[in-house]
Design an enzyme around this catalytic site. Structure first.
Site, short mmCIF file in Angstrom:
data_model
loop_
_atom_site.label_atom_id
_atom_site.label_comp_id
_atom_site.label_asym_id
_atom_site.label_seq_id
_atom_site.Cartn_x
_atom_site.Cartn_y
_atom_site.Cartn_z
N GLY A 38 0.86 -1.19 0.00
CA GLY A 38 0.00 0.00 0.00
C GLY A 38 0.89 1.22 0.00
O GLY A 38 1.90 1.27 0.72
N THR A 219 9.27 13.13 -10.71
CA THR A 219 10.18 12.02 -11.00
C THR A 219 10.06 11.65 -12.47
O THR A 219 8.96 11.60 -13.02
CB THR A 219 9.88 10.81 -10.11
OG1 THR A 219 8.52 10.39 -10.28
CG2 THR A 219 10.11 11.16 -8.64
N LEU A 220 11.21 11.37 -13.10
CA LEU A 220 11.28 11.22 -14.55
C LEU A 220 11.87 9.88 -14.99
O LEU A 220 12.46 9.78 -16.06
CB LEU A 220 12.10 12.37 -15.14
CG LEU A 220 11.63 13.78 -14.79
CD1 LEU A 220 12.67 14.81 -15.18
CD2 LEU A 220 10.29 14.08 -15.47
N GLY A 224 15.85 10.74 -14.05
CA GLY A 224 16.05 11.28 -12.71
C GLY A 224 14.84 12.00 -12.16
O GLY A 224 13.71 11.51 -12.28
N ASP A 251 7.57 5.23 -3.56
CA ASP A 251 7.20 5.45 -2.17
C ASP A 251 8.43 5.66 -1.30
O ASP A 251 8.43 6.49 -0.39
CB ASP A 251 6.40 4.25 -1.65
CG ASP A 251 5.09 4.06 -2.40
OD1 ASP A 251 4.53 5.06 -2.87
OD2 ASP A 251 4.64 2.91 -2.51
#
Length: 304
Positions: A38, A219-220, A224, A251
């Site tokens: 989760g 975030t890519l 990065g 997460d």
């Protein structure tokens, strides 16, 4: 300062497959493993293992007792987790390919049984300046955000999984958005296919144009991550490691980024530390079990 994560608690069923199942196809799994998971639980575990005192609020069924032990084992406070007798704990069916890529089916279960009484009683324990972390795997996040904003809490929002419920949230109340490229486009409600090829920095700039008083961490993937706010932007490269399982990488990044900020690190340092933590996570199997400790991340820093 206290940190509250009001989020999901899941049981993850991970099936190891040669390839993702296709329409009309029946395939045999090479293995089945059961983990705690989760997005909410994973992010609380990441915060706890990063050395931060964090309180988790959420709901589980009677089958989810072991999730509390996982949280406690990471140093997370669980007093604000409620048991729901009439519903099973939320769960996820995760297909995992040999490359480490995965696809996930979620069943919300007890995660969608959060009551306003539970919300009010939980928020009453916190004060102005405390941090609140939210995702989109529980119900009534709009109400949680509204009430936390009224209290003067700083709100971090990871709008995942992205669906129409996101647009019921008072997004003007959000202080920090942590999201990926797909979620960014959906948040911008972009229908133009040309948006798919926009560089990350331009996409981040458009997010800031839409919400000028917020902070964004975008975030890519292999490119990065980028941070942007009204004062400027910072880019962060990835650390390449052998990929075993990408579950919980985002997460882990979220938890270590927030933890690093509360520990007094600069945004640049927080980005770097979060990136190293997520690199460790993808080199391991599972969701919460793959999340490193602060010591492991520090050792990664030294070995680099």
């Amino acid at each position: 300062m206290n940190i509250l994560n009001f989020g999901s608690l899941n049981i993850d069923f991970v099936y190891s497959l040669d390839h993702f199942v296709q329409r009309g196809e029946t395939i045999t799994s090479r293995d089945l493993q059961i983990f705690s998971g989760g997005k909410g639980l994973n992010q609380s575990v990441a915060l706890g293992r990063a050395g931060i005192s964090v309180y988790h609020a959420g709901a589980i069924g009677e089958d989810g007792q072991f999730l509390l032990e996982v949280l406690k084992g990471a140093g997370v406070h669980t007093e604000t987790v409620r048991f729901v007798r009439q519903e099973r704990t939320g769960n996820a069916i995760i297909q995992k390919e040999p490359s480490g890529d995965n696809c996930i089916i979620l069943y919300s279960g007890a995660n969608r049984t959060i009551t306003r009484q539970h919300i009010d009683e939980t928020l009453a324990l916190f004060s102005p300046g405390d941090f609140l972390l939210l995702q989109n795997e529980i119900n009534d996040i709009a109400y949680i955000a509204e009430e936390a904003h009224k209290k003067g809490m700083t709100i971090f929002f990871n709008p995942s999984p992205m669906d129409e419920n996101i647009f019921t949230v008072p997004l003007g109340c959000i202080d920090y958005f942590i999201l990926n490229e797909i979620e960014a486009r959906q948040l911008l409600d972009c229908q133009d296919n040309s948006m798919e090829n926009l560089p990350g920095k331009i996409l981040a700039t458009r997010l800031l144009d839409r919400f000028p008083y917020a902070h964004f961490v975008l975030t890519l993937g292999k490119e990065g991550a980028i941070y942007i706010d009204k004062d400027g932007s910072i880019e962060q490269a990835i650390y390449e490691v052998p990929v075993v399982d990408t579950t919980a990488a985002g997460d882990t990044f979220t938890g270590f980024f927030i933890a690093s900020l509360t520990q007094g690190l600069s945004v640049k340092q927080a980005l770097d530390r979060a990136t190293k933590a997520s690199a460790i996570t993808v080199s391991r199997i599972g969701a919460a079990p793959s999340i490193p400790t602060a010591e492991e991340v520090d050792n990664f820093i030294l070995s680099s």
